[in-house]
Design an enzyme around this catalytic site. Structure first.
Site, mmCIF file in Angstrom:
data_model
loop_
_atom_site.group_PDB
_atom_site.id
_atom_site.type_symbol
_atom_site.label_atom_id
_atom_site.label_comp_id
_atom_site.label_asym_id
_atom_site.label_seq_id
_atom_site.Cartn_x
_atom_site.Cartn_y
_atom_site.Cartn_z
ATOM 1 N N GLU A 39 44.386 52.939 34.944
ATOM 2 C CA GLU A 39 43.976 51.698 34.164
ATOM 3 C C GLU A 39 43.530 51.446 35.568
ATOM 4 O O GLU A 39 44.143 50.637 37.130
ATOM 5 C CB GLU A 39 45.704 52.326 34.365
ATOM 6 C CG GLU A 39 46.545 52.468 33.569
ATOM 7 C CD GLU A 39 45.846 52.621 32.136
ATOM 8 O OE1 GLU A 39 44.621 51.600 31.520
ATOM 9 O OE2 GLU A 39 45.746 54.082 31.190
ATOM 10 N N CYS A 95 46.791 42.229 36.655
ATOM 11 C CA CYS A 95 45.587 42.856 35.725
ATOM 12 C C CYS A 95 44.676 42.125 34.717
ATOM 13 O O CYS A 95 43.733 41.550 34.356
ATOM 14 C CB CYS A 95 45.143 43.931 35.482
ATOM 15 S SG CYS A 95 47.056 44.584 35.099
#
Ligand code: NAD
Length: 543
Positions: free
Chosen positions: A297, A331
């Site tokens: 990720e 993020c």
């Protein structure tokens, strides 16, 4: 359902899962509890966190010191720093423990996860306090981190219960059973920005699925990770099943990723490191017995579109929360805003004045809305982008951190306008409180430019037009699309999280497909005609 049709796994129902409620710090007693935890944790500063390999604590000569980003002179604790040889030892321990852990009935593994969650619940303010000090997260963000960690344990436990029910598809004379087995040894490599939640999520998924784990936290958040290790041991996770390996990524990462004894690499972090891990893990050694599975990720360059009919009050609040929450170090953070020309100037004006009201301060202070960034390297990187922004575009707002400059790693929020959508400011992940605002002449241009990035993590739209909302659902390129709300704050189960393009190669964390990546599906087909019909199966489970 007749035998001839075979039986199928029922379509997923609404699952009985409840997110851990966030603390409401407007309540006096919760503020007092948090303050007590902060005082208690401060009295423990200087703690040492050894490596834990096969249940044994190991101190190393080299140490990793964790400084409080709000007050850089303060050392929160020191962690041991593993060598590549110790990384090999940790993998060996995990490999030795894999067979027995994989055979532990899934009910017991599920119970371990529930115990982990229960212990985190008991210690939630203490854990949040460590996060405030070690990572500079303001109170509510730190509390959210702990709640998400609890959610991951409970959610994956629930998912594992479901996945452990074998699926039968029997015909007369043929019995077919589809079930799952663990993959083996997982290496978990985590970032610092959700120091408990992301680490716990990756570890809990691997463990509950029956894999053993080498847990490598980010250098900056090794102390919080040591708390997870402590809790896991209290929850009875056997020696060798979870091994704690703080260390420097560049030093021990290659050993962890390239080891022939590792079956899964579970990574969350930056794109360059994620892609390097993906490449290294694809190299197959003759000693390897399985092809490694990589779950990576990675970053984002997330956009919000503000339509000309948007409610500007909501859009301004949404952009501020998404861009400057935890100083833009998520993020999912918004770093580009595309605003339709008719509302561009009023939007910018309101955004700047609302940003001016944010209180910059130490994470310890409950009134702080914008705390520090994680460390000096991050501060310098963000300041370089701010200098670039001043050269290439129009600075609309750029605060000053005043005397905090000397205390910690503070960066004031910055808003740039008229930014070129192809510039570095618009294309690179900055991971700090910097937002680029770009004027667009039509909604078509807004979608085109919002999608013109290598990433696809989160995206958002503020609009009142059903047609535009419908287009956003279909056209925005992002794993998580948010409409008329901020684009951060994904919750387990409600908002399964993760991106595509250069943002990720995994299935969504906190979603129902996530655990499948940690499991091997196996089909067993038996011809029952030869022996006549067998008595009804006992429904034994493999995982
Ligand atoms: P990072 O990539 O610098 O570090 C992440 C981890 O990788 C750390 O544990 C580090 O020690 C390790 N590492 C570094 N070099 C390595 C190597 N050569 N081999 C193996 N491991 C190595 O990232 P960070 O600064 O900790 O975190 C911020 C980044 O994480 C941002 O890009 C952010 O977008 C991303 N992130 C993504 C998600 C998501 O769900 N997509 C969530 C959180 C953070």
């Amino acid at each position: 359902m007749s035998d001839a049709e075979g039986s199928m796994r029922p379509s997923p129902k609404a699952l009985p899962f409840h997110n851990e409620p966030l603390a409401d710090f407007s309540r006096k007693e919760l503020r007092a509890a948090m303050q007590l935890a902060l005082d208690d944790v401060a009295s423990q500063f200087g703690i040492e966190a050894p490596l834990i390999i096969d249940g044994k604590a190991i101190d190393t000569r080299k140490q990793l010191a964790s400084h409080n980003p709000s007050k850089k002179s303060q050392v929160v604790g020191t962690a041991s720093c593993a060598t590549p040889e110790q990384a090999e030892k940790a993998i060996e321990a995990a490999r030795r423990a894999a067979r027995s852990w994989g055979r532990v009935p899934h009910e017991r593994r599920v119970e371990h996860m529930e115990l982990l969650a229960a212990e985190m619940r008991n210690r939630r303010f203490e854990l949040a306090a460590w996060i405030v000090y070690e990572c500079g997260k303001p109170w509510s963000e730190a509390d959210g981190d702990v709640c998400e960690a609890i959610d991951f344990c409970m959610f994956y436990a629930m998912q594992m219960r479901e996945l452990s029910i074998p699926v039968h598809c029997d015909l007369p004379g043929e019995e077919n059973r589809f079930s799952y087995r663990p993959r083996g040894v997982a290496v978990v490599i985590a970032p610092w920005n959700f120091p408990l939640a992301i680490l716990t999520g990756m570890v809990a998924a691997a463990l509950v699925a029956g894999n053993t784990v080498v847990m490598k936290p980010a250098e900056q958040s090794s102390i919080i990770a040591s708390k997870l290790m402590e809790i896991a041991r209290e929850a009875g996770i056997p020696d060798g099943v979870l091994n704690f390996l703080p260390g420097i990524g560049e030093e021990i990462g290659p050993t962890l990723v390239e080891s022939p004894d590792v079956d899964i690499v579970v990574f969350t972090g930056s794109r360059p490191v994620g892609l390097a891990i993906n490449k290294a893990a694809a190299e197959t050694s003759p000693l390897q017995t399985s092809v490694k599975r990589v779950i990576a990720e990675m970053g984002g360059k997330n956009a919000i579109i503000v339509d000309e009919d948007a409610n500007l009050d909501e859009a301004v609040q949404g952009v501020i929360g998404s861009a400057f929450g935890f100083s833009g170090q998520k993020c999912s953070a918004c770093s580009r805003v595309f605003v339709l020309a008719p509302c561009y100037d009023p939007f910018l004006e309101r955004l700047a004045s609302a940003t001016a009201s944010l209180k910059i301060g130490p994470a310890l202070d409950p009134a702080t809305s914008l705390g520090p960034v994680i460390d000096l390297a991050a501060k310098q990187r963000i300041e370089d982008y701010i200098a670039l922004g001043k050269e290439e575009s129009r600075l609309v707002y750029g605060g000053d951190v005043g005397p905090l400059e000397k205390e910690g790693f503070f960066v004031a929020p910055h808003i740039f306008a008229d930014v070129d959508p192809q510039s570095r400011l618009s294309q690179n992940e900055i991971f700090g409180p910097v937002v680029a605002v770009i004027k667009v002449s039509s909604i078509d241009q807004a979608f085109e430019w919002a999608n013109a990035t290598e990433y696809a993590l989160t995206a958002g739209l503020y609009s009142r037009s059903p047609r535009t909302i419908d287009r956003a659902r279909k056209e925005l390129e992002a794993g998580n699309i948010y409409i008329n709300r901020p684009i951060t704050g994904a919750m387990v189960n409600r908002h399964p999280f993760g991106g595509y393009k250069m943002s990720g190669i995994g299935s969504k964390a906190g979603g129902r497909d996530y655990l499948l990546q940690f499991l091997i599906p196996v089909t067993v087909t038996e011809n029952t005609l030869r022996r006549g019909f067998a008595p009804p199966s006992e429904d034994e489970t493999e995982t």
